[in-house]
Write a protein that holds these residues in place. Structure first.
Motif, PDB file in Angstrom:
ATOM      1  N   LEU A  23       0.759  -1.118  -0.094  1.00 14.16           N
ATOM      2  CA  LEU A  23      -0.089  -0.062  -0.049  1.00 14.16           C
ATOM      3  C   LEU A  23       0.808   1.218  -0.036  1.00 14.16           C
ATOM      4  CD1 LEU A  23      -2.906   1.248   0.132  1.00 14.16           C
ATOM      5  CD2 LEU A  23      -2.791   1.060   2.786  1.00 14.16           C
ATOM      6  N   THR A  35      -8.983   2.199   0.127  1.00 14.11           N
ATOM      7  CA  THR A  35      -8.866   1.859   1.629  1.00 14.11           C
ATOM      8  C   THR A  35     -10.116   2.394   2.140  1.00 14.11           C
ATOM      9  OG1 THR A  35      -7.580   3.254   2.614  1.00 14.11           O
ATOM     10  CG2 THR A  35      -6.371   1.696   1.334  1.00 14.11           C
ATOM     11  N   CYS A  37      -9.961   1.632   6.056  1.00 15.91           N
ATOM     12  CA  CYS A  37      -9.581   1.579   7.441  1.00 15.91           C
ATOM     13  C   CYS A  37      -8.303   2.322   7.711  1.00 15.91           C
ATOM     14  CB  CYS A  37      -9.235  -0.016   7.783  1.00 15.91           C
ATOM     15  SG  CYS A  37      -8.121  -0.885   7.115  1.00 15.91           S
ATOM     16  N   GLY A  39      -5.310   1.312   6.243  1.00 15.89           N
ATOM     17  CA  GLY A  39      -4.309   0.698   6.280  1.00 15.89           C
ATOM     18  C   GLY A  39      -3.985  -0.218   7.678  1.00 15.89           C
ATOM     19  N   GLY A  41      -5.569  -3.237   8.326  1.00 19.36           N
ATOM     20  CA  GLY A  41      -5.879  -4.605   8.025  1.00 19.36           C
ATOM     21  C   GLY A  41      -7.320  -4.995   8.625  1.00 19.36           C
ATOM     22  N   ALA A  42      -8.173  -4.022   8.608  1.00 18.79           N
ATOM     23  CA  ALA A  42      -9.731  -4.243   8.724  1.00 18.79           C
ATOM     24  C   ALA A  42     -10.841  -4.396   7.807  1.00 18.79           C
ATOM     25  CB  ALA A  42      -9.769  -3.147   9.846  1.00 18.79           C
ATOM     26  N   CYS A  43     -10.359  -3.411   6.613  1.00 15.79           N
ATOM     27  CA  CYS A  43     -11.841  -3.311   5.753  1.00 15.79           C
ATOM     28  C   CYS A  43     -11.545  -4.192   4.466  1.00 15.79           C
ATOM     29  CB  CYS A  43     -11.389  -1.871   5.269  1.00 15.79           C
ATOM     30  SG  CYS A  43     -10.120  -1.580   4.015  1.00 15.79           S
ATOM     31  N   PHE A  44     -10.520  -4.858   4.151  1.00 16.21           N
ATOM     32  CA  PHE A  44     -10.319  -5.816   3.103  1.00 16.21           C
ATOM     33  C   PHE A  44     -10.476  -5.058   1.795  1.00 16.21           C
ATOM     34  CE2 PHE A  44     -11.860  -9.825   1.086  1.00 16.21           C
ATOM     35  CZ  PHE A  44     -10.907 -10.869   1.473  1.00 16.21           C
ATOM     36  N   MET A  45     -10.491  -3.922   1.483  1.00  9.54           N
ATOM     37  CA  MET A  45     -10.409  -2.867   0.402  1.00  9.54           C
ATOM     38  C   MET A  45      -9.486  -3.080  -0.155  1.00  9.54           C
ATOM     39  SD  MET A  45     -13.556  -1.756   0.314  1.00  9.54           S
ATOM     40  CE  MET A  45     -13.538  -0.549  -0.760  1.00  9.54           C
ATOM     41  N   CYS A  46      -8.081  -3.261   0.343  1.00 12.79           N
ATOM     42  CA  CYS A  46      -6.863  -2.968  -0.407  1.00 12.79           C
ATOM     43  C   CYS A  46      -6.176  -4.243  -1.002  1.00 12.79           C
ATOM     44  CB  CYS A  46      -5.668  -2.679   0.574  1.00 12.79           C
ATOM     45  SG  CYS A  46      -5.435  -3.769   1.722  1.00 12.79           S
ATOM     46  N   LEU A  77      -3.291  -8.388   1.178  1.00 13.15           N
ATOM     47  CA  LEU A  77      -3.612  -7.151   1.637  1.00 13.15           C
ATOM     48  C   LEU A  77      -2.502  -6.227   1.220  1.00 13.15           C
ATOM     49  CD1 LEU A  77      -5.723  -7.978   4.864  1.00 13.15           C
ATOM     50  CD2 LEU A  77      -6.628  -7.659   2.688  1.00 13.15           C
ATOM     51  N   CYS A  79      -2.148  -3.405   2.272  1.00  9.58           N
ATOM     52  CA  CYS A  79      -1.607  -2.746   3.718  1.00  9.58           C
ATOM     53  C   CYS A  79      -0.922  -3.745   4.613  1.00  9.58           C
ATOM     54  CB  CYS A  79      -2.718  -2.261   4.503  1.00  9.58           C
ATOM     55  SG  CYS A  79      -3.612  -3.350   5.236  1.00  9.58           S
TER      56      CYS A  79
END
Ligand code: FES
Length: 115
Positions: A23, A35, A37, A39, A41-46, A77, A79
């Motif tokens: 990231l 993203t 969150c 970076g 490691g919580a949102c799973f978007m990256c 991920l 991030c």
């Protein structure tokens, strides 16, 4: 600088320090990775796709838990995945751009059918 990340589809290449996250490398290369969150490691978007020959530090427990098996398909991920050498990353289109591209392709096919 002891790592090098190449991003596709742009082909942009950047040198980074060992341990830099994908990231952060993408941000330094001015390439957008979505993203929510920040970076953590919580949102799973990256999510990114990493070529099998890529040299990354071993996956951490948190990332493994989040990916729940996708890491076997070379999904990581951005991030959490950290550079250990040469890395090749495929950044997926963000969902809005992907939807627009699909719609444009569908319209082009329909226009072809009219001729
Ligand atoms: S930025 Fe949210 S999981 Fe990576």
């Amino acid at each position: 600088m002891d790592g090098e990340v190449t991003f596709w589809p742009s082909g942009k290449k950047i040198k980074v320090r060992h341990g830099t996250t994908l990231l952060d490398a993408a941000r330094r290369a001015n390439l957008p990775i979505v993203t929510r969150c920040g970076g953590k490691g919580a949102c799973f978007m990256c999510k990114v796709s990493v070529r099998p020959e890529s040299e990354l530090l071993p996956i951490g427990d948190n990332e493994r838990r989040k990916l729940s098996g996708l890491e076997g398909d070379h999904i990581r991920l951005g991030c959490q995945a950290k550079v250990a050498g040469r890395v090749i990353v495929d950044i997926p289109l963000d969902p809005l751009r992907a939807a627009v591209a699909r719609q444009l392709a569908r319209q082009a096919e329909e226009n072809d059918d009219l001729w």
